[in-house]
Design an enzyme around this catalytic site. Structure first.
Site, PDB file in Angstrom:
ATOM      1  N   GLU A 103      -6.482  -7.335  -0.917  1.00  0.00           N
ATOM      2  CA  GLU A 103      -6.848  -7.146   0.485  1.00  0.00           C
ATOM      3  C   GLU A 103      -8.166  -6.389   0.562  1.00  0.00           C
ATOM      4  O   GLU A 103      -8.295  -5.301  -0.007  1.00  0.00           O
ATOM      5  CB  GLU A 103      -5.748  -6.367   1.219  1.00  0.00           C
ATOM      6  CG  GLU A 103      -6.036  -6.130   2.696  1.00  0.00           C
ATOM      7  CD  GLU A 103      -4.902  -5.359   3.382  1.00  0.00           C
ATOM      8  OE1 GLU A 103      -3.724  -5.685   3.124  1.00  0.00           O
ATOM      9  OE2 GLU A 103      -5.196  -4.432   4.163  1.00  0.00           O
ATOM     10  N   GLU A 111       0.832  -1.205   0.000  1.00  0.00           N
ATOM     11  CA  GLU A 111       0.000   0.000   0.000  1.00  0.00           C
ATOM     12  C   GLU A 111       0.867   1.255   0.000  1.00  0.00           C
ATOM     13  O   GLU A 111       1.315   1.723   1.054  1.00  0.00           O
ATOM     14  CB  GLU A 111      -0.928   0.023   1.229  1.00  0.00           C
ATOM     15  CG  GLU A 111      -2.037  -0.998   1.160  1.00  0.00           C
ATOM     16  CD  GLU A 111      -2.957  -0.958   2.375  1.00  0.00           C
ATOM     17  OE1 GLU A 111      -4.053  -1.517   2.292  1.00  0.00           O
ATOM     18  OE2 GLU A 111      -2.562  -0.356   3.409  1.00  0.00           O
TER      19      GLU A 111
END
Length: 749
Positions: free
Chosen positions: A270, A181
């Site tokens: 995710e 991320e």
């Protein structure tokens, strides 16, 4: 995941050498998506199977960070259970790199024993175990660089992905996620991400064409940015992450649609039902919108996360966890009995309702004809399968080691799956399920030494003369049955090294429940490695036990008096202690060297002590204890400063010449190649590395005592470290990278 944590603990198995588990020998034991699709590639906006060119739709779970909280789930038993019970097609290895900070910062460091930066061999070993589990369960594994600042870790990331992609270049199960991320706090805009990817992806492509997925800006919420300015490589997909209570499909689904419309695939590696911080109640309706969207667009996805709600390490709670409670669930029995969280119930329903029969998929279009039969399943302990094969047909097994054909029966040889091809060309699948094995309390591979220390796979213990016969013993169990309930026998194949029997426990170290009772013990007879075979008959639910355990008995570690230590002493000084003549444990004679020489003009050994001359000096005194009947050899070096001030020493050149060619440490001395260039420029330590890797810097004062230790990952090239802040004085610096080192003397004025 948008989460800031600080966890501590020791990574399970971190001390194991890299790649010890050896996934290279694994074979699929179940029919799954990998046998159907093969390695994953891309075609336009689709992720496809290289084996059949079919669009791949995968559903699975992400494991929690590979730290103290998550590590227990990085367990082959857990993966196998999840495949069988949650019907996962893929799981994600969320490898902790160095920092937790979700803003890309460096305040919250992952415990070094649990991070790739701090303990790379531990992570590489655990990855291998998980790749092996993926192969055996025939599912995909995403190897995820779980960082919010990967573009600032380019050098070690490139080395890592080059290493694992080479190791697993022929393993179709592996997917590479090179950036978890990216965030603006670390400068992770698309330009930085693309620059990073254009360095890391080629390292992978040198070895394999397996799918690579790339994180996108703002916690991986903008795959459309990747589609607008794509990575210059093949088989790339862009990542979206969402948490349904924070990110609505209406607000973020368009980013996915834009990427797909531009002709680039998306992988949702995710997602959660809760808030983005992993907490809060799940939003079932928002989750349903997202799951419908993923299914309609055939977007592979992994839910966060496979763990229990409350960490048994730091007691922090995450309602996005699949299981309730505060205990790690690492056995099939514990997982079977687990209670699901509200989020877990949603995830279980989503995964199981979309379960597919991969056995049927494998032979789709081929399971017709007079010799075909429906997919068949039997247990490993059944011996054979009768009444399935068609009369008048002959069959060829795809793997006789799993199941073969004898007359009208299918003979079971091991667990796994095979395709039986009939003489009419039809294909049918037979799956043999594994039956659980049996265990005996405290019996594992065990290493004990003469100084009473024992270590096994899961615990430490002691070797003591428990039965009073004069030899050391290791306690197993009072029971005569396995933990599962079958009567066992134990046989040593090397009785000259280790015997095993049930003997009365008489030592005061025996537990109250064992004192003066018959207990199964290992009895050590000599040094070496022995094999002990445990046998037990099969019982309901468990196969027969015929397991061999490796038992090692080694010499112990000797000791030397604490009075042998670094010290400052006066000139013309005598001491009755300080240079003992024999070791404490083995009473083995000790010989000494002085700055590497057999004698010194500045001090001599007198009895158990020493005497100094009238001249100031500095001497590295090394005690050498040879190997004896029961103890290993030992070397220990300490520093004597005669006159109390090393700067006045008359033999400084001799001393520094000696220590710069020798490692002063409380362990055996090892000469290493001086192949790092290093120098001091004021307070700046400057050095050049030939390769990327962990660099350690040890700083010793004039006494040879360690005053500072530093370590970090450095890329190939020149580097500098500011040592400003150390007190004035003389220091010796030792810089190491792998088997290479440099050492130098520095006076800080």
């Amino acid at each position: 995941m948008k989460l800031t944590k600080l966890l501590t603990g020791v990574l399970a198995g971190a001390a194991i050498s890299a790649f010890a588990a050896d996934a290279s020998t694994a074979i699929p034991r179940k029919a799954g998506p990998v046998s159907y699709y093969g390695a994953l590639h891309t075609s336009g906006s689709k992720i496809i199977g290289a084996k059949n060119n079919q669009q791949a739709m995968l559903r699975g779970v992400s494991l929690f960070w590979s730290d103290a909280t998550g590590a227990s789930y990085y367990n082959p038993t857990v993966i196998s259970w999840a495949v069988d019970n949650l019907k996962i097609d893929v799981f994600r290895y969320a490898m902790a790199i160095q920092y937790y900070d979700s803003n890309g910062g460096t305040k919250n460091e992952v415990d070094k024993g649990n991070s790739y930066a701090g303990a790379p061999e531990g992570q590489l070993s655990m990855i291998d175990k998980m790749v092996k589990a993926a192969i055996e369960n025939d599912v995909y594994i995403i190897i995820d660089w779980h960082s919010h600042r990967a573009h600032l870790e380019t050098s070690i990331a490139k080395t890592f992905f080059e290493t694992v992609s080479k190791k697993y270049k022929d393993v179709p199960n592996v997917i590479y996620e090179i950036y978890n991320e990216p965030v603006s706090g670390s400068g992770g805009d698309w330009g930085a991400i693309k620059n990073y990817a254009n360095q890391v992806v080629p390292a992978i492509r040198n070895n394999t064409q397996n799918l690579v997925i790339v994180g996108t800006p703002n916690w991986s919420q903008h795959p459309e940015q990747g589609a607008r300015d794509p990575i210059a490589s093949t088989n790339i997909a862009y990542v979206l992450h969402f948490y349904a209570s924070t990110h609505s499909k209406g607000s973020f689904g368009g980013n996915v649609s834009s990427a797909l419309s531009a002709g680039y695939p998306v992988f949702i590696s995710e997602w959660g039902t809760t808030n983005a911080d992993g907490d809060g109640e799940p939003n079932a309706s928002a989750t349903s919108e997202w799951t419908s969207f993923m299914d309609q667009n055939m977007i592979p996805n992994c839910n966060w996360s496979l763990r229990q709600q409350t960490s048994d390490v730091d007691q922090k709670s995450e309602k996005s966890a699949i299981f309730a409670g505060d205990k790690s669930l690492i056995t099939a029995a514990a997982l079977d009995a687990a209670t699901y969280t509200s989020s877990g119930n949603i995830i279980k329903s989503y995964l199981t309702k979309n379960a597919r029969s991969w056995a049927d998929s494998l032979v789709k279009g081929k399971n017709t004809g007079s010799c075909a039969f429906k997919a068949t399943t039997a247990k490993q302990t059944d011996g054979k399968i009768s009444g399935v094969l068609k009369s008048g047909c002959t069959y060829t097994s795809s793997n006789d080691k799993i199941a073969s054909v004898s007359g009208s029966d299918i003979v079971i040889n091991d667990y796994g799956f095979v395709t039986l091809k009939g003489n009419d060309g039809s294909e049918s699948v037979v799956t043999i399920t594994q039956v659980a094995g049996q265990t005996i309390a405290n019996l594992e591979d065990i290493t004990c030494n003469y100084t009473n220390t024992c270590k096994s796979t899961s615990k430490t213990g002691r070797a003591i003369d428990f039965d009073g016969d004069g030899s050391l013993d290791y306690l197993l169990t009072m029971d005569d049955k396995t933990n599962e309930g079958s009567k066992f026998t134990l046989t040593s194949l090397d009785p000259s090294i280790v015997t095993v029997s049930k003997t009365t426990c008489t030592n005061n170290s025996c537990a109250n429940s064992q004192k003066n009772k018959q207990v199964w013990m290992l009895h050590f007879k000599s040094y070496g490695t022995a094999k002990v075979v445990a046998s037990a008959a099969a019982i309901t639910g468990f196969r027969a036990m015929q397991d061999t355990f490796e038992i090692k008995f080694t010499k112990g570690n000797d000791r030397i008096t604490e009075k042998y230590k670094d010290q400052k002493v006066a000139v013309n000084f005598e001491s009755a202690t300080g240079l003992p003549s024999a070791s404490l444990s083995g009473k083995t004679p000790i010989t000494y060297t002085f700055n590497g020489k057999e004698s010194s003009a500045y001090m001599v050994k007198l009895g158990e002590g020493f005497a100094t001359s009238s001249y100031p000096a500095i001497i590295a005194v090394t005690a050498n204890i040879p190997e004896s009947d029961n103890y290993l050899a030992m070397t220990k070096t300490v520093t004597f400063i005669i006159g109390g001030d090393s700067t006045l020493a008359m033999n400084k050149d001799e001393y520094y010449s000696y220590i710069n060619g020798t490692t002063i440490a409380m362990k055996p001395i090892r000469n290493v190649q001086n192949s790092l260039k290093a120098s001091m420029n004021g307070s700046m330590l400057q050095f050049t590395t030939k390769n990327t890797g962990l660099v350690k810097v040890d700083i010793y004062d004039a006494l040879g005592a360690s005053v500072k230790q530093m370590s970090d990952i450095y890329g190939k090239g020149s580097h500098a470290i500011d040592l400003k802040g150390l007190p004035n004085g003389s220091y010796t610096l030792v810089i190491r990278q792998g088997s290479h080192k440099a050492s130098l003397r520095w006076t800080n004025k």
